[in-house]
Design an enzyme around this catalytic site. Sequence first.
Site, PDB file in Angstrom:
ATOM      1  CB  ILE A 171      -0.991  -0.008   1.204  1.00 38.36           C
ATOM      2  CG1 ILE A 171      -2.052   1.107   1.068  1.00 38.36           C
ATOM      3  CG2 ILE A 171      -0.249   0.121   2.529  1.00 38.36           C
ATOM      4  CD1 ILE A 171      -2.960   0.968  -0.113  1.00 38.36           C
ATOM      5  CE1 TYR A 172       2.813   1.673   4.510  1.00 36.03           C
ATOM      6  CE2 TYR A 172       5.087   0.941   4.544  1.00 36.03           C
ATOM      7  CZ  TYR A 172       3.882   1.133   5.188  1.00 36.03           C
ATOM      8  OH  TYR A 172       3.758   0.788   6.512  1.00 36.03           O
ATOM      9  N   GLY A 173       2.918   1.970  -2.110  1.00 40.86           N
ATOM     10  CA  GLY A 173       3.023   2.383  -3.506  1.00 40.86           C
ATOM     11  C   GLY A 173       4.436   2.610  -3.990  1.00 40.86           C
TER      12      GLY A 173
END
Length: 329
Positions: free
Chosen positions: A50-52
Amino acid sequence: MAPSTHFKLNTGARIPAVGLGTWRSQPGQVRQAVSFALKNGYSHIDAALIYGNEHEVGQGIKDSGVPRENIFITSKLWNTHQPNVAEGLQKTLDALGTDYLDLYVTQTSSFFSPLGQTQQSTNTTISSSTGQSDLFLSNESSALLPVNPDGTRSVDRSWDQSETWRQMEEVYKAGKVNAIGLANWSIPYLEELKKNWTIVPAVNQVELHPFLPQHALKEWCDEHGILLEAYSPLGSEGAPLMSEPAIQEIAQKNGVSPATVLISYHVNRGVVVLPKSTTENRIVSNSHVVPLSRGDMDVLNGLAVQGKAKRINTPLFGWDLGFDDWYKQ
Ligand SMILES: NC(=O)c1ccc[n+]([C@@H]2O[C@H](COP(=O)([O-])OP(=O)(O)OC[C@H]3O[C@@H](n4cnc5c(N)ncnc54)[C@H](OP(=O)(O)O)[C@@H]3O)[C@@H](O)[C@H]2O)c1
């Protein structure tokens, strides 16, 4: 006595006591930060789908030239992948450019159902303008951050977390990850999961600092052989905890910076700590851990009950954890 440089997981593996955090580490900076950290004493990286930025984290690992077996890599199962852990894991492995993880943790105890994605953007990656997700505070919509028609986060509270954990156990048994754990789990949720787990989680990664010491959770995890990991040890973005007078006083007394006190606090209490920085001199200084006296630890351990209790990361979708009381203990 010098504080430990490593702790032992319940798998028998060793985990470095300090790891580099990568949340909100900007594209264009995180690659260099990871590579720099690994070349300057770190051997532990904390990543998440999710930190991308896992692709850049992977590039940083490669750039460092440090052999894979000398690096402890953690990543996290994102909420939308709870019904298909193997798929979520594969995305992370592909992005990081590795074929195994040292530790894989469930990012939260909430499943985001893609069925709620009526406002989903066509972008299948994280859609924020900065190219990284503000995991807790945003109400943005994307494939990884689905929303209901009314714009609220699409959390499926009927999802059975023991099924997610069963699949975590499967990827562990398949040898894709060397340890499995949790993040953001409170005691009531742990008690529930315990009824069905066949493998005890190796870690529980939670927000921890002197304003949120979570003593009761630490005791519960210690009793069950689960190692705690401290996220947001400096108070997250901008390191706001560094301006607390009691912390500055301890720092001055010990001839170190407030950041060093906040980081050392965890290692001195037997907890892994994950400070994030993309600034080279801070990356270096954050890896220095000093011994703290019993008196200093008592002060730090007591700040929350003396009125300083504060949680920094409170997502809009809610944790469902009954926060009001338990976290102050
Ligand atoms: N499992 C989860 O749900 C979860 C949630 C939150 C975080 N985490 C993990 O925990 C890591 C750390 O938490 P966090 O990123 O929230 O925040 P943090 O590590 O508490 O603080 C990061 C902030 O402090 C600054 N900073 C770092 N070292 C400093 C120093 N020595 N002096 C002054 N400022 C300093 C950084 O700026 P610069 O980068 O500009 O130096 C950044 O603004 C994350 O990156 C992530 O890996 C996990």
